[in-house]
Write a protein that holds these residues in place. Structure first.
Motif, PDB file in Angstrom:
ATOM      1  N   THR A  30       0.840  -1.197   0.000  1.00 32.54           N
ATOM      2  CA  THR A  30       0.000   0.000   0.000  1.00 32.54           C
ATOM      3  C   THR A  30       0.878   1.251   0.000  1.00 32.54           C
ATOM      4  OG1 THR A  30      -1.783  -1.118   1.174  1.00 32.54           O
ATOM      5  CG2 THR A  30      -1.756   1.284   1.258  1.00 32.54           C
ATOM      6  N   LEU A  31       0.514   2.196  -0.855  1.00 32.82           N
ATOM      7  CA  LEU A  31       1.218   3.467  -0.942  1.00 32.82           C
ATOM      8  C   LEU A  31       0.374   4.539  -0.260  1.00 32.82           C
ATOM      9  CD1 LEU A  31       2.345   3.182  -4.663  1.00 32.82           C
ATOM     10  CD2 LEU A  31       3.786   2.903  -2.633  1.00 32.82           C
ATOM     11  N   ASP A  32       0.993   5.300   0.631  1.00 31.08           N
ATOM     12  CA  ASP A  32       0.276   6.287   1.436  1.00 31.08           C
ATOM     13  C   ASP A  32       0.343   7.654   0.761  1.00 31.08           C
ATOM     14  OD1 ASP A  32      -0.884   7.896   3.321  1.00 31.08           O
ATOM     15  OD2 ASP A  32       0.266   7.102   5.009  1.00 31.08           O
ATOM     16  N   LEU A  33      -0.781   8.095   0.210  1.00 31.00           N
ATOM     17  CA  LEU A  33      -0.889   9.405  -0.426  1.00 31.00           C
ATOM     18  C   LEU A  33      -1.816  10.318   0.373  1.00 31.00           C
ATOM     19  CD1 LEU A  33      -1.198   8.224  -4.139  1.00 31.00           C
ATOM     20  CD2 LEU A  33       0.859   8.973  -2.947  1.00 31.00           C
ATOM     21  N   THR A  34      -1.893  10.085   1.689  1.00 32.97           N
ATOM     22  CA  THR A  34      -2.728  10.924   2.548  1.00 32.97           C
ATOM     23  C   THR A  34      -1.975  12.140   3.089  1.00 32.97           C
ATOM     24  OG1 THR A  34      -2.191   9.651   4.539  1.00 32.97           O
ATOM     25  CG2 THR A  34      -4.109   8.932   3.240  1.00 32.97           C
ATOM     26  N   GLY A  35      -0.655  12.182   2.890  1.00 37.17           N
ATOM     27  CA  GLY A  35       0.111  13.337   3.338  1.00 37.17           C
ATOM     28  C   GLY A  35       0.726  13.232   4.713  1.00 37.17           C
ATOM     29  N   GLU A  68     -19.940   8.207  -6.219  1.00 34.96           N
ATOM     30  CA  GLU A  68     -19.996   8.644  -4.835  1.00 34.96           C
ATOM     31  C   GLU A  68     -18.629   8.473  -4.174  1.00 34.96           C
ATOM     32  OE1 GLU A  68     -22.545  10.069  -3.325  1.00 34.96           O
ATOM     33  OE2 GLU A  68     -23.734   9.928  -5.179  1.00 34.96           O
ATOM     34  N   GLU A  69     -18.384   9.291  -3.152  1.00 34.70           N
ATOM     35  CA  GLU A  69     -17.071   9.289  -2.519  1.00 34.70           C
ATOM     36  C   GLU A  69     -16.705   7.919  -1.944  1.00 34.70           C
ATOM     37  OE1 GLU A  69     -15.382  12.705  -0.173  1.00 34.70           O
ATOM     38  OE2 GLU A  69     -15.908  11.351   1.474  1.00 34.70           O
ATOM     39  N   ASP A  70     -17.655   7.249  -1.303  1.00 35.53           N
ATOM     40  CA  ASP A  70     -17.349   5.950  -0.709  1.00 35.53           C
ATOM     41  C   ASP A  70     -16.853   4.973  -1.767  1.00 35.53           C
ATOM     42  OD1 ASP A  70     -18.079   6.905   1.736  1.00 35.53           O
ATOM     43  OD2 ASP A  70     -20.029   5.888   1.811  1.00 35.53           O
ATOM     44  N   ARG A  71     -17.464   5.001  -2.923  1.00 43.57           N
ATOM     45  CA  ARG A  71     -17.038   4.091  -3.983  1.00 43.57           C
ATOM     46  C   ARG A  71     -15.643   4.459  -4.482  1.00 43.57           C
ATOM     47  NH1 ARG A  71     -19.086   3.828 -10.259  1.00 43.57           N
ATOM     48  NH2 ARG A  71     -17.630   2.193 -10.905  1.00 43.57           N
ATOM     49  N   VAL A  72     -15.409   5.759  -4.663  1.00 44.28           N
ATOM     50  CA  VAL A  72     -14.104   6.196  -5.150  1.00 44.28           C
ATOM     51  C   VAL A  72     -13.007   5.787  -4.172  1.00 44.28           C
ATOM     52  CG1 VAL A  72     -12.707   8.181  -5.809  1.00 44.28           C
ATOM     53  CG2 VAL A  72     -15.136   8.112  -6.416  1.00 44.28           C
ATOM     54  N   MET A  73     -13.239   6.023  -2.880  1.00 48.73           N
ATOM     55  CA  MET A  73     -12.249   5.648  -1.886  1.00 48.73           C
ATOM     56  C   MET A  73     -12.000   4.143  -1.896  1.00 48.73           C
ATOM     57  SD  MET A  73     -11.205   8.438  -0.334  1.00 48.73           S
ATOM     58  CE  MET A  73     -10.537   7.872   1.235  1.00 48.73           C
ATOM     59  N   GLN A 120      -6.727  -0.639  -5.223  1.00 49.61           N
ATOM     60  CA  GLN A 120      -5.444  -0.518  -5.922  1.00 49.61           C
ATOM     61  C   GLN A 120      -4.282  -0.319  -4.939  1.00 49.61           C
ATOM     62  OE1 GLN A 120      -4.848  -0.826  -9.203  1.00 49.61           O
ATOM     63  NE2 GLN A 120      -7.030  -1.263  -9.572  1.00 49.61           N
ATOM     64  N   GLU A 121      -4.568  -0.485  -3.648  1.00 52.80           N
ATOM     65  CA  GLU A 121      -3.571  -0.298  -2.584  1.00 52.80           C
ATOM     66  C   GLU A 121      -3.012   1.128  -2.584  1.00 52.80           C
ATOM     67  OE1 GLU A 121      -1.399  -4.113  -1.212  1.00 52.80           O
ATOM     68  OE2 GLU A 121      -1.191  -4.062  -3.414  1.00 52.80           O
ATOM     69  N   LEU A 122      -3.936   2.074  -2.699  1.00 50.35           N
ATOM     70  CA  LEU A 122      -3.599   3.482  -2.625  1.00 50.35           C
ATOM     71  C   LEU A 122      -4.441   4.135  -1.534  1.00 50.35           C
ATOM     72  CD1 LEU A 122      -3.555   4.419  -6.433  1.00 50.35           C
ATOM     73  CD2 LEU A 122      -1.560   4.054  -4.952  1.00 50.35           C
ATOM     74  N   ARG A 123      -3.780   4.720  -0.544  1.00 51.78           N
ATOM     75  CA  ARG A 123      -4.471   5.488   0.490  1.00 51.78           C
ATOM     76  C   ARG A 123      -4.500   6.948   0.057  1.00 51.78           C
ATOM     77  NH1 ARG A 123      -2.155   5.310   6.080  1.00 51.78           N
ATOM     78  NH2 ARG A 123      -4.193   6.215   6.538  1.00 51.78           N
ATOM     79  N   VAL A 124      -5.689   7.517  -0.045  1.00 49.42           N
ATOM     80  CA  VAL A 124      -5.849   8.898  -0.499  1.00 49.42           C
ATOM     81  C   VAL A 124      -6.780   9.637   0.457  1.00 49.42           C
ATOM     82  CG1 VAL A 124      -5.438   8.291  -2.907  1.00 49.42           C
ATOM     83  CG2 VAL A 124      -7.771   8.275  -2.022  1.00 49.42           C
ATOM     84  N   ALA A 184       2.429   4.534  -7.973  1.00 51.07           N
ATOM     85  CA  ALA A 184       1.080   5.049  -7.735  1.00 51.07           C
ATOM     86  C   ALA A 184       0.440   5.504  -9.038  1.00 51.07           C
ATOM     87  CB  ALA A 184       1.132   6.204  -6.737  1.00 51.07           C
ATOM     88  N   ALA A 185       1.208   6.162  -9.883  1.00 51.37           N
ATOM     89  CA  ALA A 185       0.671   6.621 -11.171  1.00 51.37           C
ATOM     90  C   ALA A 185       0.252   5.445 -12.037  1.00 51.37           C
ATOM     91  CB  ALA A 185       1.724   7.467 -11.885  1.00 51.37           C
ATOM     92  N   ASP A 186       1.031   4.391 -12.027  1.00 46.40           N
ATOM     93  CA  ASP A 186       0.662   3.204 -12.812  1.00 46.40           C
ATOM     94  C   ASP A 186      -0.672   2.625 -12.334  1.00 46.40           C
ATOM     95  OD1 ASP A 186       2.952   3.377 -14.350  1.00 46.40           O
ATOM     96  OD2 ASP A 186       4.083   1.934 -13.142  1.00 46.40           O
ATOM     97  N   ARG A 187      -0.884   2.624 -11.017  1.00 48.39           N
ATOM     98  CA  ARG A 187      -2.137   2.098 -10.474  1.00 48.39           C
ATOM     99  C   ARG A 187      -3.309   3.027 -10.797  1.00 48.39           C
ATOM    100  NH1 ARG A 187       0.022   0.229  -4.424  1.00 48.39           N
ATOM    101  NH2 ARG A 187       1.898  -0.863  -5.182  1.00 48.39           N
ATOM    102  N   VAL A 188      -3.072   4.335 -10.757  1.00 50.16           N
ATOM    103  CA  VAL A 188      -4.123   5.280 -11.124  1.00 50.16           C
ATOM    104  C   VAL A 188      -4.473   5.117 -12.596  1.00 50.16           C
ATOM    105  CG1 VAL A 188      -4.653   7.737 -11.427  1.00 50.16           C
ATOM    106  CG2 VAL A 188      -3.607   6.940  -9.302  1.00 50.16           C
ATOM    107  N   ALA A 189      -3.481   4.873 -13.442  1.00 50.73           N
ATOM    108  CA  ALA A 189      -3.750   4.667 -14.867  1.00 50.73           C
ATOM    109  C   ALA A 189      -4.627   3.438 -15.082  1.00 50.73           C
ATOM    110  CB  ALA A 189      -2.438   4.536 -15.631  1.00 50.73           C
ATOM    111  N   LEU A 190      -4.361   2.373 -14.334  1.00 46.89           N
ATOM    112  CA  LEU A 190      -5.211   1.180 -14.433  1.00 46.89           C
ATOM    113  C   LEU A 190      -6.634   1.498 -14.005  1.00 46.89           C
ATOM    114  CD1 LEU A 190      -2.820  -1.562 -12.957  1.00 46.89           C
ATOM    115  CD2 LEU A 190      -3.521  -1.293 -15.352  1.00 46.89           C
ATOM    116  N   LEU A 191      -6.759   2.255 -12.939  1.00 51.57           N
ATOM    117  CA  LEU A 191      -8.082   2.634 -12.455  1.00 51.57           C
ATOM    118  C   LEU A 191      -8.784   3.533 -13.463  1.00 51.57           C
ATOM    119  CD1 LEU A 191     -10.004   2.366 -10.074  1.00 51.57           C
ATOM    120  CD2 LEU A 191      -8.842   4.299  -8.993  1.00 51.57           C
TER     121      LEU A 191
END
Length: 332
Positions: free
Chosen positions: A2-7, A270-275, A281-285, A313-320
């Motif tokens: 998991t990659l942490d993109l929560t800051g 909806e936000e819940d679905r997006v999260m 994709q193992e991305l924390r946002v 993370a970008a590769d996983r976002v591209a898949l999404l």
């Protein structure tokens, strides 16, 4: 993984940790370490802020941070206009004593001008949370005009560490802190009062303990600041750049703004679905609702990854994005 993109805050180098500990010990070893600090802040810290950051003597007030400043500010006006998107907690703090409306930057001047009495206008620049946007020349001029008309304009410069130094528009208050440089636990900031304006009584005496102020005064100098920038700011900028470059290559996406964060929006979801989809994709946002963002939006911050992690993370976002048929896009 998991990659942490929560800051989350980046860790300090051990040498800086030891250096701060020594500065804190020196502050404690003074006979008056438990004395009440002066109303505007400890003189040693104010001198340091003037030397390092150009904080003007006589117009600078030490605070416990931006949120604490907002709490002290609350009640100054009966109406507050805050930016949308932006850190939603600021509106909640101000709403305790004022009627608060959240509006896009371009709508703030008209809303303020339509009020029969002075209002508070709150914006964040440069590189506001969550989308990384900064005020342009026209936006700065509009805020200066509101200040000239008697409105109380506050420019939150907490992300100043990611941009070249810039003064707030004429007549506007500025507030900043060390939170986005050193971590939220630093609990130290300062406000700059517009030229010719008297410091508000509610802000005087709002700084942290004498020992804490002196510890920072003894720790912060140009070498320490340069080390913090190398350790905490430069890797974050590198990671954000790696992420945006990779998605530019893969999807042709372009991103506005800069700093430590950016926003993506999934149209119609909806936000819940997006999260949940990002978590799959193992991305924390960060959820867009925490920043009063548009429906289906998320914030990605890059303080918790290096450049290689940002590319993954970008590769996983591209898949999404491929699964959304174009519904997932950058917020511009």
């Amino acid at each position: 993984m998991t990659l942490d993109l929560t800051g989350p805050p980046r860790p300090w180098p051990h040498a800086l940790v030891r250096r701060f500990g020594a500065a804190h010990d020196r502050a404690l070893d003074r006979a008056d370490c438990w004395a009440t600090p002066p109303a505007e802040g400890d003189p040693e810290l104010l001198e340091r802020l003037a030397d390092l950051f150009g904080a003007p003597p006589g117009r600078t007030v030490v605070t416990g941070g931006v949120r604490q400043f907002a709490g002290s500010w609350a009640g100054l006006t009966r109406t507050a206009l805050v930016e949308r998107p932006g850190f939603a907690d600021i509106g909640l703090v101000l709403a305790g004593t004022a009627a608060v409306s959240a509006l896009p930057w371009e709508e703030l001047p008209g809303a303020a001008q339509s009020c029969p009495e002075p209002v508070t206008v709150w914006v964040t620049s440069p590189y506001r949370n969550p989308d990384g946007h900064s005020l342009d020349t026209a936006g700065r001029a509009a805020l200066a005009e509101l200040a000239r008309a008697g409105h109380q304009v506050v420019v939150n410069q907490v992300y100043r560490w990611y941009a070249p130094s810039v003064e707030p528009p004429p007549g506007c208050w500025s507030v900043t802190s060390l939170a986005k440089l050193c971590g939220g636990g630093s609990r130290l900031g300062w406000a700059t009062v517009p030229d010719g304006v008297t410091v508000l009584p509610a802000l005087r005496g709002s700084g942290p303990a004498t020992t804490w102020q002196r510890a920072w005064a003894g720790f912060l100098d140009r070498p320490a600041l340069a080390s913090l920038h190398r350790s905490c700011i430069e890797p974050t900028l590198e990671a954000r750049g790696a992420f945006t470059d990779r998605l530019g290559e893969l999807l042709g996406w372009e991103f506005a703004g800069g700093g430590m964060s950016l926003s993506l929006s999934w149209h119609g979801a909806e936000e819940d679905r997006v999260m949940a989809e990002f978590a799959e994709q193992e991305l924390r946002v960060g959820p867009g609702s925490a920043f009063d963002g548009q429906a289906g939006s998320v914030r990605l911050a890059f303080t918790g990854v290096d450049a290689a992690g940002a590319v993954r993370a970008a590769d996983r976002v591209a898949l999404l994005a491929a699964r959304t048929a174009g519904a997932l896009m950058p917020v511009r």
